[in-house]
Motif scaffolding. Structure first.
Motif, PDB file in Angstrom:
ATOM      1  N   ASP A 154      -3.945  -7.016   7.641  1.00  0.00           N
ATOM      2  CA  ASP A 154      -2.936  -6.608   8.618  1.00  0.00           C
ATOM      3  C   ASP A 154      -1.833  -5.769   7.995  1.00  0.00           C
ATOM      4  O   ASP A 154      -0.786  -5.557   8.618  1.00  0.00           O
ATOM      5  N   SER A 155      -2.067  -5.273   6.784  1.00  0.00           N
ATOM      6  CA  SER A 155      -1.047  -4.504   6.079  1.00  0.00           C
ATOM      7  C   SER A 155      -1.350  -3.011   6.119  1.00  0.00           C
ATOM      8  O   SER A 155      -2.496  -2.607   5.953  1.00  0.00           O
ATOM      9  N   TRP A 156      -0.282  -2.237   6.320  1.00  0.00           N
ATOM     10  CA  TRP A 156      -0.384  -0.784   6.388  1.00  0.00           C
ATOM     11  C   TRP A 156       0.522  -0.159   5.336  1.00  0.00           C
ATOM     12  O   TRP A 156       1.573  -0.710   5.005  1.00  0.00           O
ATOM     13  N   LEU A 185       0.850  -1.180   0.000  1.00  0.00           N
ATOM     14  CA  LEU A 185       0.000   0.000   0.000  1.00  0.00           C
ATOM     15  C   LEU A 185       0.888   1.232   0.000  1.00  0.00           C
ATOM     16  O   LEU A 185       1.843   1.313   0.796  1.00  0.00           O
ATOM     17  N   VAL A 186       0.570   2.187  -0.859  1.00  0.00           N
ATOM     18  CA  VAL A 186       1.348   3.423  -0.932  1.00  0.00           C
ATOM     19  C   VAL A 186       0.399   4.604  -0.898  1.00  0.00           C
ATOM     20  O   VAL A 186      -0.429   4.770  -1.802  1.00  0.00           O
ATOM     21  N   TYR A 202     -11.691  -6.402  -0.788  1.00  0.00           N
ATOM     22  CA  TYR A 202     -11.381  -6.375   0.635  1.00  0.00           C
ATOM     23  C   TYR A 202     -11.985  -5.142   1.309  1.00  0.00           C
ATOM     24  O   TYR A 202     -12.127  -4.092   0.676  1.00  0.00           O
ATOM     25  N   ASP A 203     -12.289  -5.300   2.585  1.00  0.00           N
ATOM     26  CA  ASP A 203     -12.617  -4.137   3.395  1.00  0.00           C
ATOM     27  C   ASP A 203     -11.355  -3.297   3.526  1.00  0.00           C
ATOM     28  O   ASP A 203     -10.276  -3.823   3.824  1.00  0.00           O
ATOM     29  N   MET A 204     -11.493  -1.992   3.298  1.00  0.00           N
ATOM     30  CA  MET A 204     -10.347  -1.095   3.382  1.00  0.00           C
ATOM     31  C   MET A 204     -10.650  -0.004   4.395  1.00  0.00           C
ATOM     32  O   MET A 204     -11.815   0.357   4.603  1.00  0.00           O
ATOM     33  N   ALA A 205      -9.602   0.563   4.989  1.00  0.00           N
ATOM     34  CA  ALA A 205      -9.814   1.589   5.998  1.00  0.00           C
ATOM     35  C   ALA A 205      -8.717   2.640   5.958  1.00  0.00           C
ATOM     36  O   ALA A 205      -7.595   2.367   5.507  1.00  0.00           O
ATOM     37  N   TRP A 206      -9.076   3.816   6.433  1.00  0.00           N
ATOM     38  CA  TRP A 206      -8.125   4.893   6.688  1.00  0.00           C
ATOM     39  C   TRP A 206      -8.006   5.074   8.201  1.00  0.00           C
ATOM     40  O   TRP A 206      -9.023   5.070   8.911  1.00  0.00           O
ATOM     41  N   PHE A 207      -6.784   5.256   8.656  1.00  0.00           N
ATOM     42  CA  PHE A 207      -6.488   5.575  10.044  1.00  0.00           C
ATOM     43  C   PHE A 207      -5.608   6.824  10.062  1.00  0.00           C
ATOM     44  O   PHE A 207      -5.055   7.223   9.040  1.00  0.00           O
TER      45      PHE A 207
END
Length: 111
Positions: A99-101, A3-4, A31-36
């Motif tokens: 589990d990837s950031w 992810l970039v 996939y479910d994706m999210a911003w933190f």
């Protein structure tokens, strides 16, 4: 999985930014994706999510009405459009899948 993130920067209060997260090694729409985000001295916190297939979105209270999460299947990219930015939105923003950031992109809101 890689992810970039990109699109961060310095913006004045009330301004807007659009963050991008480009994925490789997987299909974002599957996939479910999210911003933190993580502000200095604070824990990382969830900002917004978009569900796989249906694209159902959810937002933290701090983001509701100002932020919009979306994705582009053709570009395999996730976006976060942020409007009416406030100084308290200053943070490093990360996208996440499973589990990837990503490495994060800095957003600074200041006059």
């Amino acid at each position: 999985v890689q992810l970039v993130e990109s699109g961060g920067g310095l913006v004045q209060p009330g301004g807007s930014l659009r963050l991008s997260c480009t994925g490789s090694g997987f299909t974002i729409s599957a996939y479910d994706m999210a911003w933190f985000r993580q502000a200095p001295g604070k824990n990382r916190e969830w900002v917004a999510s978009i569900g796989k297939f249906t694209g159902l979105t959810a937002y933290a209270d701090s983001a509701k009405g100002r932020f919009t999460v979306s994705r582009d299947g053709a570009k395999n990219a996730l976006y976060l459009k942020m409007n009416n930015l406030k100084p308290e939105d200053t943070a490093v923003y990360y996208c996440k899948v499973l589990d990837s950031w990503g490495q994060g992109t800095q957003v600074t809101v200041s006059s």
